[in-house]
Design an enzyme around this catalytic site. Structure first.
Site, short mmCIF file in Angstrom:
data_model
loop_
_atom_site.label_atom_id
_atom_site.label_comp_id
_atom_site.label_asym_id
_atom_site.label_seq_id
_atom_site.Cartn_x
_atom_site.Cartn_y
_atom_site.Cartn_z
N TYR A 94 -10.62 -4.50 6.75
CA TYR A 94 -9.58 -4.62 5.71
C TYR A 94 -10.26 -4.45 4.36
CZ TYR A 94 -6.26 -6.61 9.07
OH TYR A 94 -5.41 -6.79 10.14
N GLU A 118 -5.69 -1.67 6.75
CA GLU A 118 -4.31 -1.88 6.30
C GLU A 118 -3.58 -0.61 5.88
OE1 GLU A 118 -6.95 -2.82 4.59
OE2 GLU A 118 -6.72 -2.08 2.55
N LEU A 240 5.39 -5.36 0.22
CA LEU A 240 4.28 -4.39 0.27
C LEU A 240 4.83 -3.00 0.01
CD1 LEU A 240 1.30 -3.66 0.98
CD2 LEU A 240 2.04 -3.38 3.34
N ASP A 270 -3.21 -10.54 -1.45
CA ASP A 270 -4.32 -9.60 -1.17
C ASP A 270 -4.10 -8.24 -1.82
OD1 ASP A 270 -2.24 -8.95 0.51
OD2 ASP A 270 -3.45 -8.85 2.34
P1 NAD Z 1 5.53 -4.72 5.58
O1 NAD Z 1 5.32 -3.31 5.14
O2 NAD Z 1 5.83 -5.01 6.99
O3 NAD Z 1 6.70 -5.38 4.71
C1 NAD Z 1 6.79 -5.27 3.34
C2 NAD Z 1 8.25 -5.31 2.97
O4 NAD Z 1 8.34 -5.38 1.55
C3 NAD Z 1 9.03 -4.06 3.41
O5 NAD Z 1 10.12 -4.42 4.24
C4 NAD Z 1 9.49 -3.45 2.09
O6 NAD Z 1 10.75 -2.81 2.17
C5 NAD Z 1 9.54 -4.69 1.22
N1 NAD Z 1 9.58 -4.41 -0.21
C6 NAD Z 1 8.98 -3.43 -0.93
N2 NAD Z 1 9.34 -3.51 -2.22
C7 NAD Z 1 10.18 -4.58 -2.33
C8 NAD Z 1 10.89 -5.18 -3.39
N3 NAD Z 1 10.84 -4.70 -4.64
N4 NAD Z 1 11.65 -6.27 -3.13
C9 NAD Z 1 11.72 -6.78 -1.87
N5 NAD Z 1 11.08 -6.25 -0.82
C10 NAD Z 1 10.32 -5.16 -1.05
O7 NAD Z 1 4.23 -5.53 5.09
P2 NAD Z 1 3.68 -6.87 5.72
O8 NAD Z 1 2.85 -6.52 6.89
O9 NAD Z 1 4.81 -7.82 5.87
O10 NAD Z 1 2.68 -7.36 4.58
C11 NAD Z 1 3.14 -7.92 3.36
C12 NAD Z 1 1.94 -8.31 2.49
O11 NAD Z 1 1.25 -9.42 3.08
C13 NAD Z 1 0.87 -7.21 2.36
O12 NAD Z 1 0.36 -7.20 1.04
C14 NAD Z 1 -0.20 -7.66 3.31
O13 NAD Z 1 -1.48 -7.13 3.00
C15 NAD Z 1 -0.13 -9.14 3.07
N6 NAD Z 1 -0.86 -9.97 4.03
C16 NAD Z 1 -1.56 -11.01 3.50
C17 NAD Z 1 -2.25 -11.88 4.32
C18 NAD Z 1 -2.95 -13.05 3.72
O14 NAD Z 1 -3.76 -13.66 4.41
N7 NAD Z 1 -2.67 -13.43 2.49
C19 NAD Z 1 -2.27 -11.64 5.70
C20 NAD Z 1 -1.54 -10.57 6.23
C21 NAD Z 1 -0.82 -9.73 5.37
#
Ligand code: NAD
Length: 363
Positions: A94, A118, A240, A270
């Site tokens: 990652y 990612e 995201l 992240d």
């Molecule tokens: P994903 O692509 O499955 O989902 C993201 C969603 O955000 C999508 O449905 C998209 O349509 C929506 N989106 C985009 N713009 C938007 C807006 N303006 N308003 C509302 N929704 C909006 O992604 P994911 O796998 O759910 O990951 C989300 C985030 O979490 C990423 O940044 C990922 O790297 C992070 N993450 C962090 C950790 C951690 O430990 N902190 C762990 C895993 C994932």
């Protein structure tokens, strides 16, 4: 190929880049796997288990980096590891480079071939190597929110599900992807009143379908976010835009409008976070307060549930790792368009457009 697995050094990062089953597969495919001593201990995998699977245990991180053609790990290299990476070495991990300008520069300078888990993306837009960790982090986000909402943990003192005759907690989830859906599953399961916001209407339809009225879906715009955040006990950030820095959707004013003792968990930290007041924290000091609202913004949430996360990660990384080890990066990305999207830095340049654009670098 020699595949090196260093011990993770990020705070409370107990995951490891490869399980013993992964070692066994690489070895059966004719590769050599070297594992830094005690790299697996946090995930319950001993040096002996790795050796039994065919790996060689190496005493120091420095030696692992010096010998390996490909480094397979979990989190991005930290400053102590920058000097260890060598020209043309493959880095498979990652990276989240859109929020990491310094690391991006180092990877370019050292001419590392960097593949970010990612951003490996299938034709249907899904992110197979992000999904399992997002499932973990999404589920944790609700658990963590429930924990900090307790009075003895600084929160307003509210039970997620309420009880008979008393209202449940209000939970707003921004982003209805993998993180958001999993956070919602847990929150609905606990009996909270849940709202999910997303800009993707097809996704909202899907969520409406699977939750069968047990959570509300709302189109994500500034007005709906403002109204929903204001009334919430817990806000989870899970947006995201693949590869890009997260958009700021919750302003400082919106945070100030929340009642004291409310909680926000910005899982998207992240990628820079979607809450203006978010800054990265660590498992040893996970929270801080802004205007009486508790913020939890740990970028490696799954690191503290390694027995679940390490295995889920190797399940999905091995397939592409095997291709890279067998063919080298160049042929592997030529064969797999999904893997090509994972290639972020190559030959001293950023080769993934969203990262180049966000960091104002040449592409
Ligand atoms: P994903 O692509 O499955 O989902 C993201 C969603 O955000 C999508 O449905 C998209 O349509 C929506 N989106 C985009 N713009 C938007 C807006 N303006 N308003 C509302 N929704 C909006 O992604 P994911 O796998 O759910 O990951 C989300 C985030 O979490 C990423 O940044 C990922 O790297 C992070 N993450 C962090 C950790 C951690 O430990 N902190 C762990 C895993 C994932």
């Amino acid at each position: 190929m020699i595949i090196g697995v260093p011990k993770e050094i990020k705070i409370s990062e107990n995951r490891v880049g490869l399980t013993e089953a992964g070692v066994r597969q690489y070895v059966s495919e004719g590769h050599t796997v070297i594992v830094e001593k005690d790299a697996g201990v946090g995930s319950g995998i001993s040096n002996e288990q790795y050796e039994k699977a065919g790996a060689k245990i190496i005493d120091t991180k420095k030696e692992v980096y010096a010998k390996a053609d490909m480094i397979q790990k979990v989190k991005e290299p930290l400053p102590d590891e920058y000097e260890l990476m060598k020209e043309n070495q493959i880095l498979y991990t990652y990276l989240h480079l859109a929020a990491e300008a310094k690391l991006t520069k180092v990877l370019c300078e050292r001419k590392v071939k960097a593949i970010a888990y990612e951003t490996i993306q299938l034709d249907n837009g899904s992110l197979p190597l992000l999904t399992p960790m997002s499932e973990v982090a999404g589920r944790m986000a609700t658990q963590i929110g429930a924990f900090y909402l307790q009075k003895d943990h600084g929160g307003k003192g509210i039970l997620m599900g309420g009880v008979t005759g008393v209202k449940p907690a209000k939970v707003t989830i921004i982003g209805g992807g993998v993180v958001g859906t999993n956070a919602a599953k847990m929150a609905v399961g606990l009996g909270a009143s849940v709202t999910i916001l997303d800009v993707n209407t097809a996704r909202l339809e899907y969520l409406d379908d699977i939750f069968q009225g047990r959570c509300m879906t709302l189109f994500s715009n500034a007005k709906n976010i403002e109204d929903s955040v204001k009334e919430s006990d817990l806000v989870v950030g899970g947006v995201l835009i693949t590869g890009h820095k997260a958009p700021t959707l919750v302003s400082k004013e919106m945070i100030s409008s929340m009642a004291k003792g409310s909680v926000v968990v910005d899982v998207a930290v992240d990628q820079g976070g979607c809450i203006e007041t978010c800054r990265p924290t660590s498992h040893t000091s996970p929270t801080y307060e802004v205007d009486g609202v508790i913020h939890y913004c740990v970028p490696n949430m799954p690191g503290v549930v390694p027995r679940t996360s390490t295995y889920a990660l190797t399940n999905v990384t091995l397939r592409y790792g095997s291709m890279i080890a067998a063919m080298g990066v160049e042929d592997a990305v030529a064969k797999s368009p999904a893997l090509l999207k994972g290639l972020n830095v190559y030959g001293g340049h950023v080769v993934y457009e969203p990262v180049a654009r966000d960091l104002h670098m040449e592409y």
